[in-house]
Design an enzyme around this catalytic site. Structure first.
Site, short mmCIF file in Angstrom:
data_model
loop_
_atom_site.label_atom_id
_atom_site.label_comp_id
_atom_site.label_asym_id
_atom_site.label_seq_id
_atom_site.Cartn_x
_atom_site.Cartn_y
_atom_site.Cartn_z
N ASN A 129 0.83 -1.21 0.00
CA ASN A 129 0.00 0.00 0.00
C ASN A 129 0.86 1.25 0.00
O ASN A 129 1.91 1.28 0.64
CB ASN A 129 -0.88 0.06 1.25
CG ASN A 129 -2.15 -0.76 1.10
OD1 ASN A 129 -2.31 -1.46 0.11
ND2 ASN A 129 -3.01 -0.69 2.08
N ILE A 130 0.36 2.29 -0.63
CA ILE A 130 1.13 3.53 -0.68
C ILE A 130 1.42 4.06 0.72
O ILE A 130 2.47 4.64 0.97
CB ILE A 130 0.40 4.60 -1.52
CG1 ILE A 130 1.30 5.82 -1.67
CG2 ILE A 130 -0.93 4.97 -0.92
CD1 ILE A 130 0.88 6.75 -2.74
N LYS A 131 0.52 3.79 1.65
CA LYS A 131 0.70 4.23 3.04
C LYS A 131 2.04 3.75 3.61
O LYS A 131 2.70 4.47 4.34
CB LYS A 131 -0.47 3.69 3.87
CG LYS A 131 -0.35 3.87 5.36
CD LYS A 131 -0.90 5.19 5.81
CE LYS A 131 -0.85 5.30 7.33
NZ LYS A 131 -1.01 6.66 7.78
N GLY A 132 2.40 2.51 3.25
CA GLY A 132 3.73 2.02 3.59
C GLY A 132 3.93 1.68 5.04
O GLY A 132 2.99 1.36 5.75
N TYR B 269 -9.02 10.60 1.58
CA TYR B 269 -7.93 9.77 2.11
C TYR B 269 -8.09 8.29 1.76
O TYR B 269 -7.16 7.64 1.29
CB TYR B 269 -7.83 9.93 3.63
CG TYR B 269 -6.79 9.03 4.24
CD1 TYR B 269 -5.46 9.40 4.24
CD2 TYR B 269 -7.13 7.78 4.76
CE1 TYR B 269 -4.50 8.55 4.78
CE2 TYR B 269 -6.19 6.93 5.28
CZ TYR B 269 -4.86 7.32 5.29
OH TYR B 269 -3.92 6.48 5.80
#
Lengths: 253, 523
Positions: A129-132, B269
């Site tokens: 995920n981009i959130k990482g 988000y």
């Protein structure tokens, strides 16, 4: 340097050989003389002698924070220091992208899944995920990668089928559940299924990850690489670039 | 709020109006989408307001069982209220729980009522859902009463601290310790992955990953503990959680019922960072914001996240655009300025020359553009390297920018960011840092008047200009297309992709939702 020749060093404060270090820690003891004495004693056990407790502060009624300075009596022999080097360089996302662009001249396709009955997508999501994770962005953030995250409880045949359909360069499988060694069994199963489905030497790169894996067991489990607890997306991305992108811009078959 | 600070830099009023007009134009088609669709989570939230709680032996919540059964038997396009209360009025079951139990084994016997049956079902549904709305009203009044009785936070910005142990019974003492140490707001971080669960877990939970599950019971336990600490400290300590992910509307409803005070609730988000379907997100978001408006909950938007992926200087205007969109969606859903905590962050690379002046310019732009909103100021994360000493200095500058530009909510930065989850001593040092800067610089805004043609004011106008430019192109191509093209945070999220799309249903002419009716009715 020749083996056996000792090279001893001590920490450096402001004079060669002074051995000065600084540490800070909290003890679960109410602030006061007893707590300071305890901090000094701990520092001495750490090899800091004499220990100077230069700062102590109550953190609530039951804890005290300390800063301690002092010379440490331990020495380090540089000739005896062993370092295990990572066998691939750690790259920034920019360098990984540039490498793929120049070396592969197409997007690198990464397929990820939690295989078998495992529903814990925390690990694979942290990597993809981009959130990482740990302040690093996941592989989705890499412009030159196409990431397909199949999520939880993916059956092995389904994984192989998707890998073929997506023409995956790398397949990442995440295994958190370790009951009855499920993570090892499933990983072997994945490796066997891919060897069967692809001609020799043509299968995608197989990478397994999870908190209870032994990073040295890749060969035994039939995969190319294993990543353990605390692995960051940047490490995985750097490894993929290292393993899949030919150096010097040569095209892969 | 502080009106004297809203005049810190001068923006062209015509351009400010233009920016808002464009945001409205870009947002309107999305509102149209949100008012013509429903989602499984909006329907489940509605049933929760009518009082259905608990889960079956497989830990699947009864609201999920019931809504799924209605969907299988008669579809969701009419909403679940009519079929459910029609079944109750007809005596299919004596109460919601029994109906959910019967329905989950295939015996709901749902239908879409007509004529007098419809009238009866509708009035029963309104009455039942109205109970939940009244509980939300009571919670809001209770908050107002407690703030009066105990007193409010001593100053702005409110000091916002995070706890995240994974175990609600560990969180509680940590939250109480943080409040005693000076926190005005406690945020309980959610377990990794909760945003992707299409159900809200039940009960008190002790096992989360890097955070604690948001559940109704966990909310209740934490709020009760903070009420006690508030009484002890003589100031009302606020509680924050996350209304985001696939269950945004349900979590908002639980927050309203259990008197949470602030909720993270961003319009984009979930789309950008969790790959949740855009339509699902916008429909869920509108309902959740209507609940927050009713409950008097301050929303916190998530613009800070953009800057963790995109460059904080180059992408500064995308933050402004997102703030304008968040503001439009929030007001459309009924939130007044004082409940709109727009987010932004201190994320410029410290190696950039004059980085602090740039930070001040961006922070002042937000302050000037949204004078009455309690802005949420987020600390550096991207350029925290593990050098904790340098990190402590950077956090000091972050605090200084916060006090100098009149931020409303200050999330306390930790020098151990990117190293460990905060230790007891990290939190104490961080609070010392905040207190020193707030005390030392108290009233400094009075002396801080950036010249109208100076670096800071010029940069602020430049960012606003870029924001207007981006909004113009967005209005032309449409917001959903812009998101699909990767305008925000560099993420491309097409409208027909992402998680949770199968939970989106177009409303029929006869759609009824008593919760939305009550939330949209003038009070």
């Amino acid at each position: 340097m020749s083996a056996g020749e000792k090279r001893l060093v001590r920490p450096y404060g402001d004079t060669t050989g002074d051995g000065m270090v600084q540490v800070s820690f909290t003890l679960p003891v109410a602030a006061g003389k007893l707590a300071e004495g305890a901090a000094a004693q701990l520092a001495v056990s750490m090899g800091i002698e004499p220990a100077m407790v230069v700062h102590s502060k109550a953190l609530g009624p039951e804890h005290t924070f300390f800063v301690v300075y002092g010379p440490v009596r331990h020495l380090v022999d540089l000739s005896a220091v062993t370092v295990t080097e990572r066998d691939y360089p750690l790259l920034t996302p920019k360098d990984v992208n540039a490498g793929i662009r120049q070396g592969l001249r197409r997007k690198l396709v990464v397929l990820g899944a939690c295989v078998g009955t495992d529903a814990h997508t925390v690990g694979i999501d942290a990597i993809l995920n981009i959130k990482g994770f740990a302040g690093e962005k996941g592989l989705e953030y890499y412009r030159e990668m196409r990431v397909v995250n199949l999520g939880a409880q993916v059956a092995v045949p389904q994984l192989v089928e998707r890998a073929r359909a997506e023409r995956a360069d790398a397949v990442l499988i995440s295994q958190v559940v370790t009951q009855k060694d499920a993570h090892l069994t499933t990983t072997r199963e994945v490796a066997a299924a891919f060897s069967e489905a692809y001609p020799a030497g043509r299968r995608p790169l197989l990478v397994a990850g999870g908190p209870r894996f032994d990073e040295g067991a890749a060969t035994a489990l039939g995969v190319d690489r294993i990543f353990g607890r605390g692995t960051t997306p940047g490490e995985v991305a750097s490894y993929l670039a290292h393993a899949l992108v030919p150096a010097g811009g040569a095209k892969r078959d | 709020m502080e009106t004297s600070q809203s005049a810190l830099i001068r923006l062209d009023p015509a351009q400010v109006r233009r920016a808002r007009t464009l945001a409205r134009k870009a947002g309107r088609p999305i509102v149209q989408l949100a008012t013509t669709h429903t989602t499984v989570s909006v329907e489940r939230a509605t049933v929760r307001l009518a009082g259905l709680e608990g889960a079956d032996s497989e830990r699947v919540p009864w609201v999920n069982r019931l809504v799924d059964a209605v969907r299988t038997e008669v579809g969701l396009e009419h909403g679940v209220a009519l079929p459910i209360w029609d079944a109750l009025v007809r005596g299919q079951a004596p109460d919601l729980l029994t109906l959910a139990q019967k329905a989950s084994t295939g015996g709901g016997g749902f239908r879409i009522p007509a004529g007098r049956d419809l009238v009866r079902a509708r009035s029963a549904a309104r009455k039942a859902v109205g109970t939940g709305i009244r509980r939300i009203d009571t919670s809001r009044k209770q908050r107002e009463r407690l703030v009066r009785r105990y007193g409010d936070a001593p100053r702005r910005p409110w000091i916002y601290l995070i706890v995240a142990t994974g175990d609600i019974y560990e969180d509680i003492p940590q939250a109480c310790a943080a409040a005693r140490a000076g926190a005005d707001v406690i945020a309980v971080i959610r377990s990794t992955g909760q945003s992707l669960l299409d159900y809200v877990p039940e009960g008190a939970t002790r096992e989360g990953y890097a955070g604690t599950y948001a559940t109704g019971e966990n909310f209740r336990l934490m709020r009760a503990a903070l009420d006690e600490v508030s009484r002890e400290l003589g100031r009302y300590v606020r509680l924050t959680n996350y209304a985001s992910g696939l269950c945004m509307p349900e979590i908002a409803a639980l927050a309203g019922l259990e008197r949470l005070d602030m909720m993270l609730n961003d319009s984009m988000y979930g789309i950008l960072f969790r790959d949740i379907n855009p339509v699902r997100t916008f429909v869920d978001q509108r309902f959740s914001r209507q609940i927050h408006a009713r409950a008097g909950i301050v929303i916190n938007t998530g613009e800070d996240n953009y800057l963790t992926t995109a460059d904080a200087v180059e992408a500064a205007h995308t933050v402004t655009v997102s703030q304008l969109l968040n503001e439009f969606f929030a007001k459309e859903a009924g939130l007044p300025d004082e409940l709109i905590g727009l987010g932004h962050a201190f994320e410029i690379d410290p190696a950039v020359p004059q980085s602090f002046r740039l930070e001040l310019a961006h922070a002042l732009l937000a302050r000037t553009l949204f004078p009455a909103a309690p802005l949420k100021w987020m600390p550096p994360t991207r350029h925290m390297t593990g050098d904790v000493f340098r990190g402590y200095l950077l956090d000091g500058f972050f605090n200084l920018a916060g006090v100098l530009t009149g931020q409303g909510i200050l999330l306390v930065g930790m020098m151990t960011e990117a190293v460990v989850t905060p230790w007891l001593s990290d939190r104490d040092l961080a609070l010392d840092n905040v207190r020193y800067v707030l005390d030392a610089c108290s009233g400094l805004t009075e002396d801080f008047r950036p010249p109208p043609d100076g670096f800071i004011a010029t940069r602020a106008r430049e960012v606003l200009g870029e924001a207007v430019g981006l909004l113009e192109s967005m209005v032309d191509e449409g917001l959903l297309t812009a998101i699909g093209h990767g305008t925000f945070a560099g993420m491309k999220r097409p409208a027909d992709g992402g998680r949770g799309l199968d939970g989106v249903v177009k409303r029929a002419e006869t759609y009824l939702n008593p919760a939305i009716e009550a939330l949209e009715a003038p009070q």
